[in-house]
Design a protein around this motif. Structure first.
Motif, PDB file in Angstrom:
ATOM      1  N   SER A 178       0.801  -1.224   0.000  1.00 23.39           N
ATOM      2  CA  SER A 178       0.000   0.000   0.000  1.00 23.39           C
ATOM      3  C   SER A 178       0.831   1.270   0.000  1.00 23.39           C
ATOM      4  N   ILE A 179       2.130   1.199   0.206  1.00 29.93           N
ATOM      5  CA  ILE A 179       2.934   2.417   0.323  1.00 29.93           C
ATOM      6  C   ILE A 179       3.074   3.099  -1.037  1.00 29.93           C
ATOM      7  N   ALA A 180       3.039   4.432  -1.035  1.00 27.04           N
ATOM      8  CA  ALA A 180       3.161   5.221  -2.262  1.00 27.04           C
ATOM      9  C   ALA A 180       4.635   5.362  -2.621  1.00 27.04           C
ATOM     10  N   ALA A 181       5.185   4.316  -3.217  1.00 29.29           N
ATOM     11  CA  ALA A 181       6.596   4.307  -3.598  1.00 29.29           C
ATOM     12  C   ALA A 181       6.787   3.329  -4.748  1.00 29.29           C
ATOM     13  N   THR A 182       7.736   3.631  -5.604  1.00 33.30           N
ATOM     14  CA  THR A 182       8.098   2.731  -6.695  1.00 33.30           C
ATOM     15  C   THR A 182       9.570   2.338  -6.605  1.00 33.30           C
ATOM     16  N   ASN A 183      10.131   2.426  -5.401  1.00 26.35           N
ATOM     17  CA  ASN A 183      11.557   2.109  -5.217  1.00 26.35           C
ATOM     18  C   ASN A 183      11.809   1.284  -3.964  1.00 26.35           C
ATOM     19  N   ASN A 184      10.758   0.715  -3.337  1.00 29.77           N
ATOM     20  CA  ASN A 184      10.924   0.084  -2.026  1.00 29.77           C
ATOM     21  C   ASN A 184      11.370  -1.371  -2.141  1.00 29.77           C
ATOM     22  N   LEU A 185      12.531  -1.568  -2.773  1.00 33.03           N
ATOM     23  CA  LEU A 185      13.122  -2.905  -2.830  1.00 33.03           C
ATOM     24  C   LEU A 185      13.508  -3.390  -1.438  1.00 33.03           C
ATOM     25  N   GLY A 186      13.963  -2.462  -0.600  1.00 32.55           N
ATOM     26  CA  GLY A 186      14.508  -2.847   0.699  1.00 32.55           C
ATOM     27  C   GLY A 186      13.656  -2.460   1.879  1.00 32.55           C
ATOM     28  N   GLY A 187      12.360  -2.197   1.673  1.00 34.35           N
ATOM     29  CA  GLY A 187      11.500  -1.825   2.784  1.00 34.35           C
ATOM     30  C   GLY A 187      11.080  -0.369   2.713  1.00 34.35           C
ATOM     31  N   PRO A 213      13.997  -3.388 -15.271  1.00 36.94           N
ATOM     32  CA  PRO A 213      14.008  -2.751 -13.950  1.00 36.94           C
ATOM     33  C   PRO A 213      14.499  -3.719 -12.880  1.00 36.94           C
ATOM     34  N   GLU A 214      15.067  -3.155 -11.827  1.00 32.33           N
ATOM     35  CA  GLU A 214      15.541  -3.961 -10.699  1.00 32.33           C
ATOM     36  C   GLU A 214      14.345  -4.517  -9.922  1.00 32.33           C
ATOM     37  N   THR A 215      14.450  -5.784  -9.525  1.00 29.00           N
ATOM     38  CA  THR A 215      13.394  -6.427  -8.748  1.00 29.00           C
ATOM     39  C   THR A 215      14.009  -7.173  -7.569  1.00 29.00           C
ATOM     40  N   ALA A 216      13.183  -7.485  -6.582  1.00 30.85           N
ATOM     41  CA  ALA A 216      13.659  -8.233  -5.416  1.00 30.85           C
ATOM     42  C   ALA A 216      12.531  -9.076  -4.839  1.00 30.85           C
ATOM     43  N   TRP A 217      12.842 -10.342  -4.546  1.00 28.05           N
ATOM     44  CA  TRP A 217      11.990 -11.219  -3.748  1.00 28.05           C
ATOM     45  C   TRP A 217      12.602 -11.296  -2.352  1.00 28.05           C
ATOM     46  N   THR A 218      11.789 -11.088  -1.329  1.00 36.18           N
ATOM     47  CA  THR A 218      12.270 -11.152   0.051  1.00 36.18           C
ATOM     48  C   THR A 218      11.423 -12.136   0.845  1.00 36.18           C
ATOM     49  N   TYR A 219      12.108 -12.978   1.601  1.00 37.62           N
ATOM     50  CA  TYR A 219      11.464 -13.975   2.454  1.00 37.62           C
ATOM     51  C   TYR A 219      11.955 -13.728   3.882  1.00 37.62           C
ATOM     52  N   ALA A 220      11.024 -13.541   4.809  1.00 37.72           N
ATOM     53  CA  ALA A 220      11.400 -13.226   6.194  1.00 37.72           C
ATOM     54  C   ALA A 220      10.614 -14.111   7.148  1.00 37.72           C
ATOM     55  N   VAL A 221      11.258 -14.502   8.241  1.00 36.16           N
ATOM     56  CA  VAL A 221      10.611 -15.275   9.290  1.00 36.16           C
ATOM     57  C   VAL A 221      11.157 -14.793  10.625  1.00 36.16           C
ATOM     58  N   ARG A 249      15.905 -13.636   3.621  1.00 30.76           N
ATOM     59  CA  ARG A 249      16.648 -13.913   2.398  1.00 30.76           C
ATOM     60  C   ARG A 249      16.063 -13.037   1.298  1.00 30.76           C
ATOM     61  N   THR A 250      16.938 -12.375   0.549  1.00 30.64           N
ATOM     62  CA  THR A 250      16.505 -11.520  -0.548  1.00 30.64           C
ATOM     63  C   THR A 250      17.250 -11.915  -1.816  1.00 30.64           C
ATOM     64  N   ASN A 251      16.516 -12.087  -2.889  1.00 25.55           N
ATOM     65  CA  ASN A 251      17.084 -12.298  -4.217  1.00 25.55           C
ATOM     66  C   ASN A 251      16.852 -11.033  -5.027  1.00 25.55           C
ATOM     67  N   PHE A 252      17.912 -10.259  -5.168  1.00 30.40           N
ATOM     68  CA  PHE A 252      17.893  -8.965  -5.856  1.00 30.40           C
ATOM     69  C   PHE A 252      18.358  -9.208  -7.287  1.00 30.40           C
ATOM     70  N   GLU A 253      17.493  -8.943  -8.267  1.00 34.99           N
ATOM     71  CA  GLU A 253      17.785  -9.267  -9.660  1.00 34.99           C
ATOM     72  C   GLU A 253      17.866  -8.008 -10.515  1.00 34.99           C
TER      73      GLU A 253
END
Length: 801
Positions: free
Chosen positions: A169-178, A576-584, A601-605
């Motif tokens: 929901s955040i108004a951002a197009t750059n929040n790869l890292g939170g 464009p840069e993308t990232a999958w993040t898995y957190a526990v 774990r983050t896979n930054f592509e």
């Protein structure tokens, strides 16, 4: 400015409604917990206090809104314990997995202020204020403004931090890292205000004044207006200062029992001289306190003039690149107008509608005295001034609906951003027979009438995002969340110009082209389970994207900041840069002990980087995808409260973030595969002990920032360092008791802060001017880091009335 006029008009309408560096030589070698009784905008809170007392929390883990998962919250009470007027991101730096650095103790140099979270730099962290987007936090921002310039630190109620996993929901197009979500305070119900004044080392002072109107009528209309002013001189040699003044205002108009309209306005005026970027060659041969030639006197200009002619001060002739080591001056001059109106309306007992309209205008000049581009009057140098300007406006709207065991949300965000990135050259006065032929100009003054255009690109960007989310509670204390975000972002560049007298005959700059990022489905899945007493488990999975950056020629990894030929060669292959993040994670909270463990774990592509390819005789600089980064990390924190008023807080962070691929540049392949990312340490440790007794409080904190890679290949490293800070406060709550002042003055707070208590010499900010590939490519002479401030003292007094 058009944007300012819009803001002023809308606000008017609403108001009518109601270790030491001596050894620092380089080494070669979320879960969601909804409230069942309220709509999603204001759910029930679940907290794990890391630094708290009975008189107010400071740092805690919060589940605040179902769209954002587990969050770390930094409150005003923690910010207020630091140096008055300091960058609130210094308080964020206490949280695990976050690193904040600057070259000044207050953290207000917006060139050197730098924050990382779990290996992601500030450009890859979404930031908002009261839901309004602040864009990318970067020097010469192209789609927003630095949070420091958006709100005074005293007016921040809290900062909500979403680590690793994203928030749809955040108004951002750059929040790869939170994300960092700033929330402003509301005006007080009772008329009053705050006056604060502090002083410190290097002629530092900070003034803050706020007036609260209190409730003006039966409907509850209220507002506050504030003014702040900070100024601090340079430490070490040389001259210059850091100056920031700011006006904030907020109006709240309640509607019924559970709806309201709010308006927020910010004006900021920043004038700052910049310290020069350092290299290891400079550190070795010039020491820790070297600076630019500017000293506020004619003698500084004479020294810079001679240096531009090849006659350097003592010691500079030992440098491999004396011409670049120091210049006359470098500065930043930025004025921002920013604000918006929000309607938060309760339509039914189950349905809430929140809409925000905002606007922002910025004029900026960033300067440096170039010894490589002479003035027409015969002076061997000129003032090169980058003159970016921003005009943007946007709207956010979302509905939140509670039904059965579900909290459902859906919303959209649209923004139009106009950005100009002009760069021009201005004359510096000549010296004839030892006499200046013109008056000296300040590096932070307003420059006009350039003698040459150097570069220009005009950008226009339309961003559109939408999100849908649902949090479902099948049984008591178990919450399951699913949502997704869609992004459509198109940037067009035009009016390109590049001056061959400055850059050489390199060809045309990219102009008349556009790039589009379309990501219709970016999922976010999470769960939270409360079990036994004081125990919680959670996990969080998300995908996020970073739309293409914008900047001037070779100033960033923007695919537009290249020649037309390079753009044509890369446009069909760039992504464009993308990232999958898995957190526990797991957390535990009791009156005596609080603990948390958070693994990710983050896979930054598709990482973008400016590289050189083609012939060595005729190289071509392009921005291209150079592979990915794999991050595995864990944060662990423990707080114990052995006796009343005493808290001891400790966190350890480990981040194994390595490049997945080697990089080929200029027909040279560099061995970056498996190497830790630049600028961010693998290990950090943070500790804080605080004690409160009656109206007195004291704290001491210490942080260890581990070794960091300066070069991409890791053959040049910056040593780790310890930094320690000390603070104390005393509050008088009965001032004027029994006198006429008793009904006027509420509290008086006296404060003392010592920054860098042990006077450690260390390298702080890194990569602000980019990073070198390796020693072979010139890493030892590359000016790409800033030095940390020495020990400094600050004292202040604040009065609430």
């Amino acid at each position: 400015m058009r944007t300012f006029s819009i803001l002023l008009g809308t606000t008017t309408v609403l108001s009518m409604i109601a270790p030491p560096l001596s050894a620092a030589t380089p080494h070669k070698t979320n879960a969601h917990t909804p409230d069942k009784t309220q709509v999603a905008a204001t759910p029930k809170k679940s907290r794990l206090s890391s630094l708290q007392s009975k008189k107010g929390e400071t740092l805690s883990v919060v589940v605040r809104r179902i769209s954002h998962g587990t969050q770390t919250t930094v409150s005003q009470s923690l910010i207020a314990q630091g140096i008055p007027g300091a960058n609130p991101m210094k308080a964020l730096g206490l949280a695990p997995g976050i690193m904040f650095n600057s070259n000044d103790s207050m953290g207000i140099d917006n060139y050197a202020a730098q924050i990382y979270m779990h290996g992601f730099q500030q450009q890859e962290i979404g930031m908002t204020l009261d839901d309004m987007p602040l864009g990318e936090m970067t020097y010469r921002n192209y789609n927003g403004l630095n949070p420091l310039q958006a709100i005074s630190s005293e007016n921040i109620a809290r900062i909500d931090v979403s680590q690793s996993a994203g928030a749809e929901s955040i108004a951002a197009t750059n929040n790869l890292g939170g994300s960092f979500e700033y929330v402003s305070i509301d005006p007080k119900d009772k008329m009053g205000g705050t006056v604060a004044q502090s002083f410190g080392s290097n002629s530092a002072f900070h003034t803050f004044i706020r007036l609260d109107s209190g409730k003006l009528n039966k409907t509850g209309t209220k507002f506050f207006a504030s003014y702040s002013r900070s100024d601090q001189g340079f430490w070490g040699n040389g001259g210059g200062n850091l100056f920031l003044q700011q006006v904030n205002a907020k109006l709240v108009q309640p509607i019924g029992n559970d709806s309201k309209i709010t308006a927020y306005f910010d004006w900021s005026d920043l004038h700052e001289y910049s310290r020069q970027d350092y290299s290891f060659d400079m550190l070795d041969k010039l020491g820790y306190t070297s600076s630019n030639y500017y000293n506020g006197k004619a003698s500084g200009y004479y020294a810079a003039y001679k240096a531009a002619e090849g006659i350097y001060p003592a010691g500079y002739n030992r440098l491999k690149d004396p011409a670049d080591a120091s210049v006359y001056d470098a500065g930043t001059n930025v004025v921002d107008y920013f604000g918006g109106i929000k309607a938060d309306l309760k339509l039914t007992d189950r349905l809430r509608w929140i809409t925000t309209a905002y606007g922002h205008g910025e004029d900026s000049q960033t300067t440096w005295s170039s010894p490589f581009f002479p003035s027409p009057n015969g002076a061997p140098m000129s003032e090169v001034v980058k003159e970016p300007a921003i005009e943007r406006f946007g709207i956010l709207s979302a509905l939140h609906y509670n039904v059965a065991r579900n909290q459902i949300g859906a919303g959209v965000w649209y923004e139009n951003d106009s950005y100009q990135s002009a760069m021009n050259a201005y004359e510096q006065p000549a010296i004839v027979n030892g006499v200046l032929t013109g008056s000296l100009r300040s590096g932070v003054s307003k420059w006009s009438d350039p003698f040459a255009r150097i570069f220009n690109q005009d950008y226009n960007t339309n961003s559109f995002t939408a999100f849908v989310q649902d949090t479902y509670s099948p049984v008591k204390n178990l919450y399951l969340h699913f949502g997704f975000k869609s992004i459509l972002d198109t940037s067009r560049v035009g009016n390109g110009y590049i001056n061959p007298a400055y850059y050489g005959n390199v060809g045309a700059i990219a102009s008349g082209d556009s790039l589009t990022v379309a990501k219709p489905f970016l999922p976010h899945i999470s769960a939270n389970w409360k079990f036994l007493k004081n125990h919680e488990l959670f996990f969080d999975i998300s995908e996020s994207v970073h739309t293409y950056a914008e900047s001037g020629y070779k100033l960033s990894s923007s695919p537009f900041a290249v020649l037309q030929s390079s753009f044509n060669a890369s446009r069909n292959n760039i992504h464009p840069e993308t990232a999958w993040t898995y957190a526990v994670g797991y957390r535990y909270n009791s009156p005596m002990i609080s603990g948390t463990v958070y693994a990710y774990r983050t896979n930054f592509e598709n990482r973008l980087q400016q590289i050189t390819s083609g012939s060595l005789i005729n190289p071509q600089s392009v921005v291209a995808n150079v592979g990915g980064v794999t991050m595995n990390g864990v944060d662990a924190g423990l707080t114990i409260r052995p006796i009343k008023g005493l808290e001891i807080y400790n966190t350890i962070s480990y981040n194994h973030a390595t490049y997945d691929n080697n990089i080929t540049s200029g027909q040279v392949t560099y061995g970056t595969q498996g190497v830790q990312v630049v600028n961010f340490p693998r290990f950090m440790y943070k500790s804080r002990m605080s004690y409160q007794w009656r109206n007195a409080s004291v704290y001491i904190d210490a942080s260890y920032i581990g070794e960091r890679n300066f070069s991409y290949t890791g053959d040049v490293k910056v040593p780790g360092y310890w930094i320690t800070n000390l603070g104390a406060q005393y509050k008088i709550t009965d001032f004027g008791k029994g006198s006429r002042f008793s009904n006027f003055v509420q509290d008086i707070v006296f404060s003392l802060n010592v920054n860098n208590l042990t006077n450690t010499k260390y390298i702080s900010t890194m990569g602000e001017a980019g990073n070198p590939m390796s020693i072979a490519s010139g890493a030892m002479t590359y000016q790409g880091f800033e030095l940390g401030a020495p020990r400094m003292y600050y004292g202040g007094v604040k009065m609430d009335f």
